[in-house]
Write an enzyme that holds these catalytic residues in place. Structure first.
Site, PDB file in Angstrom:
ATOM      1  N   SER A  28       0.829  -1.203   0.000  1.00  0.00           N
ATOM      2  CA  SER A  28       0.000   0.000   0.000  1.00  0.00           C
ATOM      3  C   SER A  28       0.869   1.261   0.000  1.00  0.00           C
ATOM      4  O   SER A  28       1.640   1.482  -0.944  1.00  0.00           O
ATOM      5  CB  SER A  28      -0.952  -0.055   1.202  1.00  0.00           C
ATOM      6  OG  SER A  28      -1.978   0.892   1.097  1.00  0.00           O
TER       7      SER A  28
ATOM      8  N   HIS B 191      -7.044  -6.189   0.032  1.00  0.00           N
ATOM      9  CA  HIS B 191      -5.844  -5.348   0.006  1.00  0.00           C
ATOM     10  C   HIS B 191      -4.660  -6.147   0.532  1.00  0.00           C
ATOM     11  O   HIS B 191      -4.546  -6.392   1.730  1.00  0.00           O
ATOM     12  CB  HIS B 191      -6.113  -4.119   0.878  1.00  0.00           C
ATOM     13  CG  HIS B 191      -5.148  -3.004   0.696  1.00  0.00           C
ATOM     14  ND1 HIS B 191      -4.711  -2.565  -0.532  1.00  0.00           N
ATOM     15  CD2 HIS B 191      -4.530  -2.210   1.613  1.00  0.00           C
ATOM     16  CE1 HIS B 191      -3.878  -1.545  -0.373  1.00  0.00           C
ATOM     17  NE2 HIS B 191      -3.748  -1.318   0.927  1.00  0.00           N
TER      18      HIS B 191
ATOM     19  N   ASP C 189      -9.164  -4.474  -5.348  1.00  0.00           N
ATOM     20  CA  ASP C 189      -8.487  -3.964  -4.163  1.00  0.00           C
ATOM     21  C   ASP C 189      -9.225  -2.714  -3.706  1.00  0.00           C
ATOM     22  O   ASP C 189      -9.430  -1.781  -4.484  1.00  0.00           O
ATOM     23  CB  ASP C 189      -7.031  -3.639  -4.505  1.00  0.00           C
ATOM     24  CG  ASP C 189      -6.205  -3.249  -3.291  1.00  0.00           C
ATOM     25  OD1 ASP C 189      -6.678  -2.422  -2.489  1.00  0.00           O
ATOM     26  OD2 ASP C 189      -5.077  -3.744  -3.158  1.00  0.00           O
TER      27      ASP C 189
END
Length: 506
Positions: free
Chosen positions: A217, A472, A443
């Site tokens: 991320s 995610h 996602d």
């Protein structure tokens, strides 16, 4: 580069010999003169004092604290702590180097990652790498920051409403003012570029010529910035669930709203095909009508659930659930029954990149540390945040019409509107690097388009897309992309071309 490095090593040797031959007073002056020429030497040549991280952790899991400059422009000035952890490679013979981790955020601690994530990593990876975790500057055990925010001030999900916008502006201004008063001199240096510099100090202290990296991320942006700033110190970089480096940072949130709409459409189709199970409508249109009727009803009278009373806006704020179709269908069906007084509503399964335990070493970390450090990064990384509150109003109205589920949340006012600009411009990520990008098709935090944008920015990278993949975080969570990542980390072989693999049916 090799010649410059050799010259630097020679200079260190000559200086050491010279100092040893001089009188103590003259030697001290010579040492100070040399340090003045290389002010980073005091950081890059630290000797970490490794010790067991915690009485409850494995003896092999070791921690140390390093010093780095708060401001790299002034390395002789104030210093801060960076907490680092290590699990040594399983095989001295096969050892390649170090693999640094970052869990995302910004604002999330990563000190426990070698122990938590290491349990899932394939054995060949653990044999070849020392697994290295660290809390980014200002986070967790790395000189944690605080703004003194109250529980109400920590609430960031704020939908646009004409009647509450003035209060939201005051909230944003108050958070920015409190952060400036509490730690402005520190917070302005909590940037991604400075964290990348901290990573390079860690590399030097560990005695490594290059580092490998696994970031999730926000950690993909941090990793990309490192490769941009230190391209010759970059080894094997896996960027999992990537952000779009061209949209830092307001555009990242707006991208979440954009990506939610196709996910909601997919969920509507999937749920309609299972009307006998969820009773939300037999066509996608009927499912959407049921959902929006539930939102309107909850805005009139909050729905009781095991998450507490939920307004319609609270339901919209849970937009991440719609990236997992079955989770969302069960959740909405439960809310509908609760609204009708039939049963309590289930909360559904949270959608998170990693399930990491809280840091075992957390002591005296301010309760608003995650919020304070996150706002610092988000607001100081870029100078592109609008300064006029009316711009946020216009954008929120526009994006609520474009992206009804989350558009106004993504575009409304934030503390960054009143934050003092950072000292450096946004990093332009645009260069050649042999990185591997992993991305789920569905996602919730970093939509597929974001990963594709990172792939375009990092020329020479390869991308593995998990078709039908939900949630995610991809590696190493039993995904069809796991093999590509393991092969790359252990052999340096990237896929010959971009790949798409199919998520396993659940």
């Amino acid at each position: 580069m090799r010649n410059r490095r050799m010259a630097s090593l020679l200079a260190v040797g000559i200086a050491a010999n010279l100092v040893s031959a001089l009188t103590p007073a003259t030697a001290s002056a010579a040492s100070e003169a040399f340090a003045a020429k290389d002010p980073m030497r005091q950081y890059t040549q630290q000797k970490p004092r490794w010790q067991r991280c915690d009485a409850g952790s494995p003896a092999a899991f070791q921690c140390a604290t390093l010093k780095v400059p708060l401001d790299y422009v002034d390395p002789g000035g104030r210093r801060i702590d960076i907490a680092v952890s290590r699990l040594k490679a399983g095989s001295a013979k096969e050892r390649r180097g170090v693999l640094l981790f970052n869990p995302g955020g910004p604002g999330e601690p990563g000190l426990n990652m070698p122990a938590d994530l290491g349990a899932d990593l394939p054995e060949p990876v653990k044999r070849q790498y020392d697994l290295i975790g660290f809390d980014p500057r200002g986070v967790g055990q790395s000189s944690p920051v605080s703004c003194g925010l109250t529980a109400d001030e920590k609430i960031t999900e704020r939908p646009y409403k004409a009647e509450t916008f003035a209060k939201d502006v005051e909230w944003a201004r108050s958070v920015a003012d409190k952060c400036q008063a509490e730690g402005g001199d520190t917070l302005r240096h909590l940037t991604t570029r400075n964290t990348a510099r901290d990573m390079d100090v860690i590399r030097a202290v560990l005695g490594e010529r290059k580092i490998s990296y696994l970031g999730y991320s926000y950690g993909t942006y941090l990793g990309a910035v490192y490769t941009q700033m230190f391209p010759r110190r970059t080894d094997r970089f896996v960027l999992d669930s990537a952000t779009d480096p061209t949209r830092i940072w307001r555009g990242i949130f707006q991208g979440m709203a954009e990506g939610t709409e196709p996910a909601f459409t997919r969920w509507s189709r999937w749920t309609a095909q299972r009307h006998t199970t969820y009773e939300l409508g037999s066509t996608p249109v009927e499912v959407r009508k049921t959902f929006w009727a539930l939102v309107a009803q909850a805005n009139r009278k909050p729905v009781d659930s095991d998450e507490g009373p939920l307004t319609g806006d609270d339901i919209r704020a849970k937009r991440h659930k719609f990236f997992r179709v079955q989770v969302a269908a069960e959740w909405v069906a439960g809310l509908k029954k609760a609204a009708e007084g039939r049963i309590p509503a289930p909360s559904g399964t949270p959608d998170q990149a990693l399930s990491l335990a809280p840091p075992a070493f957390a002591r005296d970390v301010p309760q608003d540390n995650v919020d304070a450090s996150a706002w610092a990064v988000l607001c100081t990384d870029t100078r592109t945040w609008p300064r006029d509150p009316e711009q946020y109003r216009r954008d929120a109205i526009r994006d609520k019409a474009r992206y009804p589920l989350y558009g106004d949340f993504a575009s409304t006012i934030t503390p960054c509107a009143f934050w003092k600009p950072g000292s450096e411009p946004t990093t332009t990520v645009n260069h050649e690097v042999r990185a591997l990008i992993l991305q789920n098709e569905w996602d919730s935090q970093t939509p597929l388009a974001a990963g594709q944008a990172m792939h375009r920015a990092l020329r020479g990278s390869r991308m593995v897309t998990v078709a039908g993949g939900e949630g995610h975080g991809v590696y190493p969570f039993n995904s069809c992309a796991d093999r590509s990542a393991t092969v790359y980390l252990t052999t340096d072989r990237l896929p010959a071309k971009d790949l798409t693999c199919q998520a396993a049916a659940e």
